[in-house]
Design an enzyme around this catalytic site. Structure first.
Site, short mmCIF file in Angstrom:
data_model
loop_
_atom_site.label_atom_id
_atom_site.label_comp_id
_atom_site.label_asym_id
_atom_site.label_seq_id
_atom_site.Cartn_x
_atom_site.Cartn_y
_atom_site.Cartn_z
N ARG A 154 98.42 59.03 24.64
CA ARG A 154 97.70 59.48 23.46
C ARG A 154 97.75 61.00 23.45
O ARG A 154 98.15 61.62 24.43
CB ARG A 154 96.25 59.00 23.50
CG ARG A 154 96.11 57.47 23.54
CD ARG A 154 94.69 57.08 23.22
NE ARG A 154 94.45 55.66 23.47
CZ ARG A 154 94.69 54.69 22.60
NH1 ARG A 154 95.20 54.96 21.41
NH2 ARG A 154 94.40 53.43 22.90
N ASP A 180 98.35 53.05 14.12
CA ASP A 180 98.10 53.94 12.99
C ASP A 180 98.32 55.41 13.36
O ASP A 180 98.91 56.17 12.59
CB ASP A 180 96.69 53.71 12.42
CG ASP A 180 95.60 53.86 13.48
OD1 ASP A 180 95.89 53.68 14.68
OD2 ASP A 180 94.44 54.15 13.10
N GLY A 181 97.87 55.80 14.56
CA GLY A 181 98.07 57.18 15.00
C GLY A 181 99.54 57.52 15.10
O GLY A 181 100.00 58.56 14.63
N ASP A 210 94.48 45.38 18.13
CA ASP A 210 93.29 45.08 17.33
C ASP A 210 93.64 44.41 15.99
O ASP A 210 92.74 44.00 15.27
CB ASP A 210 92.51 46.36 17.04
CG ASP A 210 91.94 47.01 18.28
OD1 ASP A 210 91.93 46.34 19.33
OD2 ASP A 210 91.51 48.18 18.21
N ARG A 255 88.21 47.97 18.24
CA ARG A 255 87.50 49.21 17.97
C ARG A 255 86.81 49.18 16.61
O ARG A 255 85.63 49.45 16.49
CB ARG A 255 88.53 50.34 17.97
CG ARG A 255 88.04 51.63 18.54
CD ARG A 255 88.95 52.75 18.12
NE ARG A 255 90.27 52.71 18.70
CZ ARG A 255 90.64 53.38 19.79
NH1 ARG A 255 89.77 54.10 20.43
NH2 ARG A 255 91.88 53.34 20.21
N ALA A 363 92.73 43.84 30.69
CA ALA A 363 93.45 42.65 31.18
C ALA A 363 94.08 41.86 30.03
O ALA A 363 95.08 41.17 30.23
CB ALA A 363 92.51 41.76 31.97
N ILE A 364 93.53 41.99 28.83
CA ILE A 364 94.08 41.18 27.73
C ILE A 364 95.30 41.83 27.08
O ILE A 364 96.01 41.19 26.32
CB ILE A 364 93.03 40.84 26.64
CG1 ILE A 364 92.61 42.08 25.85
CG2 ILE A 364 91.82 40.14 27.25
CD1 ILE A 364 91.84 41.74 24.58
N1 LIG Z 1 96.57 62.01 12.54
C1 LIG Z 1 97.62 62.16 13.33
N2 LIG Z 1 98.61 63.02 13.00
C2 LIG Z 1 99.69 63.20 13.78
N3 LIG Z 1 99.88 62.53 14.94
C3 LIG Z 1 98.95 61.65 15.33
C4 LIG Z 1 97.76 61.42 14.55
N4 LIG Z 1 97.01 60.50 15.20
C5 LIG Z 1 97.68 60.18 16.32
N5 LIG Z 1 98.84 60.85 16.39
C6 LIG Z 1 99.84 60.75 17.44
O1 LIG Z 1 100.18 59.38 17.67
C7 LIG Z 1 100.06 59.06 19.04
C8 LIG Z 1 99.40 57.71 19.18
O2 LIG Z 1 98.16 57.68 18.50
P1 LIG Z 1 96.94 56.81 19.02
O3 LIG Z 1 95.85 56.90 18.02
O4 LIG Z 1 96.61 57.18 20.41
O5 LIG Z 1 97.53 55.34 19.12
P2 LIG Z 1 98.01 54.30 18.02
O6 LIG Z 1 99.31 54.75 17.51
O7 LIG Z 1 98.09 53.04 18.78
O8 LIG Z 1 96.95 54.29 16.96
C9 LIG Z 1 99.29 60.18 19.69
O9 LIG Z 1 99.92 60.54 20.89
C10 LIG Z 1 99.35 61.34 18.71
O10 LIG Z 1 100.33 62.25 19.15
O1 LIG Z 2 91.45 53.25 26.92
P1 LIG Z 2 92.46 53.38 25.82
O2 LIG Z 2 93.85 53.40 26.29
O3 LIG Z 2 92.12 54.50 24.91
O4 LIG Z 2 92.40 52.05 24.98
C1 LIG Z 2 91.25 51.50 24.42
C2 LIG Z 2 91.48 51.11 22.98
O5 LIG Z 2 92.80 50.76 22.72
C3 LIG Z 2 92.85 49.61 21.91
O6 LIG Z 2 93.26 48.55 22.72
C4 LIG Z 2 93.84 49.75 20.77
O7 LIG Z 2 93.96 51.04 20.33
P2 LIG Z 2 95.31 51.59 19.64
O8 LIG Z 2 95.77 50.53 18.68
O9 LIG Z 2 94.91 52.84 18.97
O10 LIG Z 2 96.30 51.79 20.71
C5 LIG Z 2 91.44 49.38 21.44
O11 LIG Z 2 91.12 48.05 21.26
C6 LIG Z 2 90.65 49.99 22.55
O12 LIG Z 2 89.43 50.47 22.08
MG LIG Z 3 95.10 53.32 16.61
#
Ligand SMILES: Nc1ncnc2c1ncn2[C@@H]1O[C@H](COP(=O)(O)OP(=O)(O)O)[C@@H](O)[C@H]1O
Ligand SMILES: O=P(O)(O)OC[C@H]1O[C@](O)(COP(=O)(O)O)[C@@H](O)[C@@H]1O
Ligand SMILES: [Mg+2]
EC number: 2.7.1.11
Length: 440
Positions: A154, A180-181, A210, A255, A363-364
């Site tokens: 992250r 989404d991030g 999720d 979440r 674990a899941i």
């Molecule tokens: N609003 C954002 N704008 C640009 N990059 C983002 C943003 N949010 C997250 N990211 C990037 O995407 C990566 C993954 O985001 P994260 O929220 O941790 O997981 P996920 O993609 O599962 O939602 C992060 O390392 C970050 O660099």
């Molecule tokens: O401890 P971490 O790695 O931040 O993960 C916890 C979170 O990641 C998730 O498994 C999924 O989050 P993302 O889809 O943003 O990766 C959530 O259910 C949980 O709250």
């Molecule tokens: Mg996310």
């Protein structure tokens, strides 16, 4: 309301190269089980929803179908591909990597594929991450393991730095596997690619344990994760039934969306209560959760409660909501809160109790994908390769109502997928548990 402009897919340019798959496509036509490349898939699926638009059928909003094209944009012999996995783990990440590499190599003849390590930080020089050469031999058995062979992370990274790395390595196609991030990050990368006038395709494979990405049927790995969660519900139920005043309390990931909690409870059908972020609940008072639980324990001798980690955050006042490296809100621990309150409430009411708390946590999501998810991952990977080779960019590939489609990234992050408190799924949960519609 979603319109044509929300569903329009960007392409890098016209497809002028014959696809190596063209021969296989010659006899294809749109049927119940396939959609040809120049057909469209309707966005609305009820007469009432389509009807309010008041336009002829060909003007209804529609999605571009996924799948192979007869002609493609990239020349496979000269195409260089990058793959990155970001965000939290999810079962099936290795299946997706494997599927991308095998499809690229075996069907398109792409020979140069690299994996970036540890999410977006793998692009940034000061982390010193190497890149991994990915070949069919390297990926052949990686689906036997959970996690991702590339690693993940992250935390924000500068899109200018990411595109610098893509240029340095002469990458033509970047596959981003993440939630989404990750998709938001990919959109930033696409913006910089555009500003520099580069022809690099960025295609996403949506990953979310999720199940919170909208417009898709169900995310890959979800079925595996919820199957794992049922083990904890079963254990909680056994513990609860085996002790006087037994209460099995299970906290599951989720979440903002309670899908894992809902589906695992339906699969096990052992729970008396499900608490999810989408449905606020009162704790105290005659019609509150604690009093209802007390009555259930007195009537039946035991109870099972399943709570999604994002539920009941309004009850956690000592919690200072910080954020993780990616900007996701850190949650208060609703499981521990409930364990304490349930025990106190039953003690105060002089009801003998034995509260057993389960938090399966990571674990899941760290297990290998089950066969269903493996097959799903492989098909998503195929769809992603077809989209990218045809020059599609700033899209995710997704299955929507069992059809593979291209969804613009902006639409995929425009909202979150939630359990609808008025929808069929929550109704099924209420039927399975027998809990009241609201605790108020
Ligand atoms: N609003 C954002 N704008 C640009 N990059 C983002 C943003 N949010 C997250 N990211 C990037 O995407 C990566 C993954 O985001 P994260 O929220 O941790 O997981 P996920 O993609 O599962 O939602 C992060 O390392 C970050 O660099
Ligand atoms: O401890 P971490 O790695 O931040 O993960 C916890 C979170 O990641 C998730 O498994 C999924 O989050 P993302 O889809 O943003 O990766 C959530 O259910 C949980 O709250
Ligand atoms: Mg996310």
């Amino acid at each position: 309301m979603i319109g044509h402009e929300d569903l329009a897919v960007r392409t890098l340019g016209p497809c002028r190269i014959d696809s190596p798959l063209a021969e296989r496509l010659a006899a294809r036509e749109t049927t119940q089980h396939s959609v040809v490349e120049d057909d469209r898939i309707l966005f609305d699926d009820t007469i009432s929803m389509a009807g309010v638009r008041g336009v002829p059928v060909e003007q209804l909003p529609s999605l571009e179908p996924g799948g192979p094209r007869k002609r493609i944009y990239f020349d496979p012999a000269k195409t260089r591909v990058g793959i990155v996995t970001c965000g939290g783990l999810c079962p099936g990440l290795n299946d997706v990597i494997r599927g991308l590499v095998l499809e690229l190599c075996r069907h398109y003849g792409v020979r140069r594929i690299v994996g970036f390590r540890n999410g977006y930080r793998g692009f940034i020089p000061h982390y010193g991450e190497d890149v991994v050469d990915l070949s069919p031999e390297v990926v052949q058995h990686i689906d036997d393991e959970g996690g991702t062979i590339l690693g993940t992370s992250r935390g924000m990274q500068d899109p200018e730095d990411i595109v610098d790395a893509l240029e340095r390595l002469a990458i033509n196609i970047l596959f981003v596997v993440g939630g989404d991030g990750t998709i938001r990050g990919a959109m930033e990368v696409v913006r910089v690619i555009g500003e520099r006038g580069l022809k690099i395709a960025v295609v996403g494979i949506p990953k979310t344990i999720d199940n919170d990405i909208p417009y898709i049927d169900q995310s890959f790995g979800f079925q595996t994760a919820m199957s794992e969660a049922t083990k904890s519900i079963h254990a909680a139920s056994v513990e609860a039934r085996s002790a006087p005043g037994g209460v099995g309390l299970v906290k599951l990931m989720g979440r903002h969306s309670g899908f894992i909690a809902c589906y695992s409870v339906l699969a096990k059908d052992d729970a008396d209560y499900v608490l999810i972020p989408e449905v606020p609940f009162a704790l105290h008072g005659e019609r509150g959760f604690l009093e209802h639980l007390r009555r259930r324990v007195e009537d039946r001798g035991h109870a099972v409660v399943v709570v999604a980690e994002g539920a009941g955050q309004e009850h956690i006042d000592e919690h200072e909501p910080g954020r993780d490296a990616s900007g996701n809100v850190r949650l208060g621990d609703v499981g521990r809160l409930l364990r304490r309150l349930i025990t106190e409430h039953l003690d105060d009411a002089k009801v003998e109790n034995n509260v057993r708390y389960f938090d399966p946590s990571y674990a899941i999501r760290s297990v290998p994908a089950n066969p269903y998810d493996s097959a799903y991952c492989l098909r998503l990977a195929h769809a992603a390769v077809h989209a990218a080779m045809a020059g599609r960019t700033e899209v995710i590939v997704a299955r929507r109502r069992r059809r593979f489609v291209h969804i613009p990234m902006a639409l995929a992050v425009s909202r979150r997928n939630h359990v609808d408190p008025l929808g069929d799924l929550w109704m099924s949960v209420l039927e399975a548990t027998g809990q009241p519609v609201r605790f108020e």
